[in-house]
Enzyme design. Structure first.
Site, PDB file in Angstrom:
ATOM      1  N   SER A 134     -29.593   5.534 -21.019  1.00  0.00           N
ATOM      2  CA  SER A 134     -30.354   5.546 -19.756  1.00  0.00           C
ATOM      3  C   SER A 134     -31.444   4.479 -19.733  1.00  0.00           C
ATOM      4  CB  SER A 134     -30.992   6.924 -19.570  1.00  0.00           C
ATOM      5  OG  SER A 134     -31.912   6.901 -18.506  1.00  0.00           O
ATOM      6  N   TYR A 188     -31.043   1.555 -13.757  1.00  0.00           N
ATOM      7  CA  TYR A 188     -31.675   1.840 -12.466  1.00  0.00           C
ATOM      8  C   TYR A 188     -32.270   0.526 -12.020  1.00  0.00           C
ATOM      9  CZ  TYR A 188     -31.485   6.974 -12.789  1.00  0.00           C
ATOM     10  OH  TYR A 188     -31.062   8.276 -12.833  1.00  0.00           O
ATOM     11  N   THR A 222     -26.561   3.056 -11.635  1.00  0.00           N
ATOM     12  CA  THR A 222     -26.608   4.341 -10.936  1.00  0.00           C
ATOM     13  C   THR A 222     -27.084   4.121  -9.506  1.00  0.00           C
ATOM     14  OG1 THR A 222     -26.982   5.510 -12.989  1.00  0.00           O
ATOM     15  CG2 THR A 222     -27.621   6.657 -10.982  1.00  0.00           C
ATOM     16  N   LYS A 231     -22.236   4.190 -10.780  1.00  0.00           N
ATOM     17  CA  LYS A 231     -22.280   5.641 -11.053  1.00  0.00           C
ATOM     18  C   LYS A 231     -22.894   6.376  -9.863  1.00  0.00           C
ATOM     19  CE  LYS A 231     -24.189   9.077 -14.221  1.00  0.00           C
ATOM     20  NZ  LYS A 231     -25.333   9.699 -13.561  1.00  0.00           N
ATOM     21  N   HIS A 254     -24.365  13.467  -9.934  1.00  0.00           N
ATOM     22  CA  HIS A 254     -25.568  13.421 -10.789  1.00  0.00           C
ATOM     23  C   HIS A 254     -25.874  14.819 -11.345  1.00  0.00           C
ATOM     24  CE1 HIS A 254     -28.807  10.260 -11.429  1.00  0.00           C
ATOM     25  NE2 HIS A 254     -29.356  11.276 -12.039  1.00  0.00           N
TER      26      HIS A 254
END
Ligand SMILES: Cc1cc2nc3c(=O)[nH]c(=O)nc-3n(C[C@H](O)[C@H](O)[C@H](O)COP(=O)(O)O)c2cc1C
Length: 370
Positions: free
Chosen positions: A120, A143, A169, A243, A267
């Site tokens: 992440s 992100y 994402t 995603k 999610h």
């Protein structure tokens, strides 16, 4: 900010911990309540969260008996990478919330079980440190940040550290309405930080007129769009996966942009409530994008039979989110490795008993909807 709570992972895995759901049941004993509520919870009324499980349960496996399965196996190939099994560790923020070794412990487990880990943007260890504990290239979950140069600097770091794929994402430009975490008073404890965002330039404060919306003109004013995805695809050699796709038209659009793959996902029910599960959208999206495009799916995967069902419905591989963080909390790296082994063995048992010894044998013919 409160100080981080003491951690109490088990030093040995008890003999009665035999399923992924056993880890989920034990997890609340190994973390403060507010942290548990943040991890376990979903958006708003959690209809989507519950729907993920219900959607999987609406399908049953229709076994074929007496097949010769002696050549069977779970190996597969994804984006040129060899996978020992079609189970990937989903990007999950802030592993340090539940274990002092944080993402490094998860990376060790991934290496032991030859599993791809998606790291992440909100990891609590550096991109480089996590990669150094992995025996095979990880994927970097991005992100996109308001500052494009900073976004690119994250991408360059992932490229240089040997990550094999960028997973952008796209379903969480805003936090969901996380009422459960709010009610429990969740906040990040001291010492738990998204370390890879430390050098992020400060965000310019939007000054809004009274008639402007804090959502549209405020928080969403710099949110990524299709143009941002194209911009990034033009600047990296890594394959890009989006995603958080649920709409078949978005899947088509992504394919037209040259995106290598998609994660069909809501999610884990944590963003917008009242949206469909991957299970329900996957067949339509597979039909639309054709057999070549890489499709992953996630949401409530906790049994080998769940992995089997998603593959039968069109996924090339699945991802697990909460199970990795629960097993990390309960028993650290050995717990995550154990959880992955359980899933893989359950998948093998399911494939053998369904008479579909190779992943390529698993298709819609192996399921019935109840
Ligand atoms: C605590 C938590 C943190 C998460 N953090 C991220 C994240 O940083 N980036 C991301 O793309 N998805 C994140 N997700 C979503 C997961 O990648 C995944 O889509 C979801 O957890 C799958 O559902 P499952 O938890 O039922 O397996 C997070 C999920 C959880 C539970």
């Amino acid at each position: 900010m409160k100080a981080a709570q003491p951690y109490t992972p088990l030093s040995e895995i008890p003999a009665d911990l035999v399923s992924v759901t056993d880890y989920a049941r034990r997890a609340p004993e190994h973390m403060p309540r507010a942290i548990y509520e943040y991890i376990a919870g979903g958006g708003a009324d959690e209809l989507t969260l519950r729907g993920n499980r219900e959607a999987l349960d609406r399908w049953q496996i229709l076994p074929r008996v007496l097949a010769d399965v002696t050549e069977g196996g779970t190996q597969t190939e994804l984006l040129g990478q060899h996978l020992r099994h079609p189970i990937v560790l989903a990007p999950v923020a802030f592993h340090r919330l539940v274990h002092p070794e944080a993402e490094v412990a998860t990376a060790r487990a991934a290496s032991a079980l030859e599993t791809v880990m998606a790291v992440s943007t909100l990891a609590t260890e550096s991109i480089e440190e996590i990669a150094s504990h992995l025996s095979q290239p990880a994927w970097f979950q991005l992100y996109m940040q308001q500052d494009r140069d900073f976004t690119l600097s994250l991408v360059r770091r992932a490229e240089q550290a040997g990550y094999a794929c960028l997973m952008i994402t796209v379903d969480a430009s805003l936090h969901g309405i996380r009422n459960r975490a709010q009610r429990a008073g969740f906040e990040l404890p001291e010492g738990v930080e998204a370390v890879n965002l430390r050098d992020r330039p400060p965000l310019p404060r939007a000054v809004l007129d009274p008639d402007q919306s804090i959502v549209f003109q405020g928080m969403m004013s710099e949110a990524p769009t299709w143009d941002s995805i194209q911009w990034l695809c033009e600047r990296t050699k890594l394959p890009v996966i989006l995603k958080g796709i649920l709409h078949p038209a978005d899947a088509i659009k992504a394919k037209e942009l040259g995106v290598a793959g998609l994660v069909i996902s809501n999610h884990g029910g944590r963003t917008l409530d009242c949206i469909p599960s991957a299970v329900d959208m996957l067949p339509k999206i597979r039909e639309q994008v054709g057999p070549e495009m890489v499709l992953l799916a996630d949401g409530a995967v906790e049994r080998g039979t769940d992995v089997f069902k998603l593959i039968a419905l069109g996924a090339d591989a699945v991802m697990v989110g909460r199970p990795q963080i629960y097993s990390l909390a309960v028993a650290g790296a050995p717990g995550v490795a154990h959880m992955l082994r359980i899933l893989r063995e359950e998948l093998e048992v399911c494939m053998a008993m369904a008479g579909t010894p190779r992943l390529s044998d698993i298709g819609p013919q192996a399921l019935i909807r109840v």
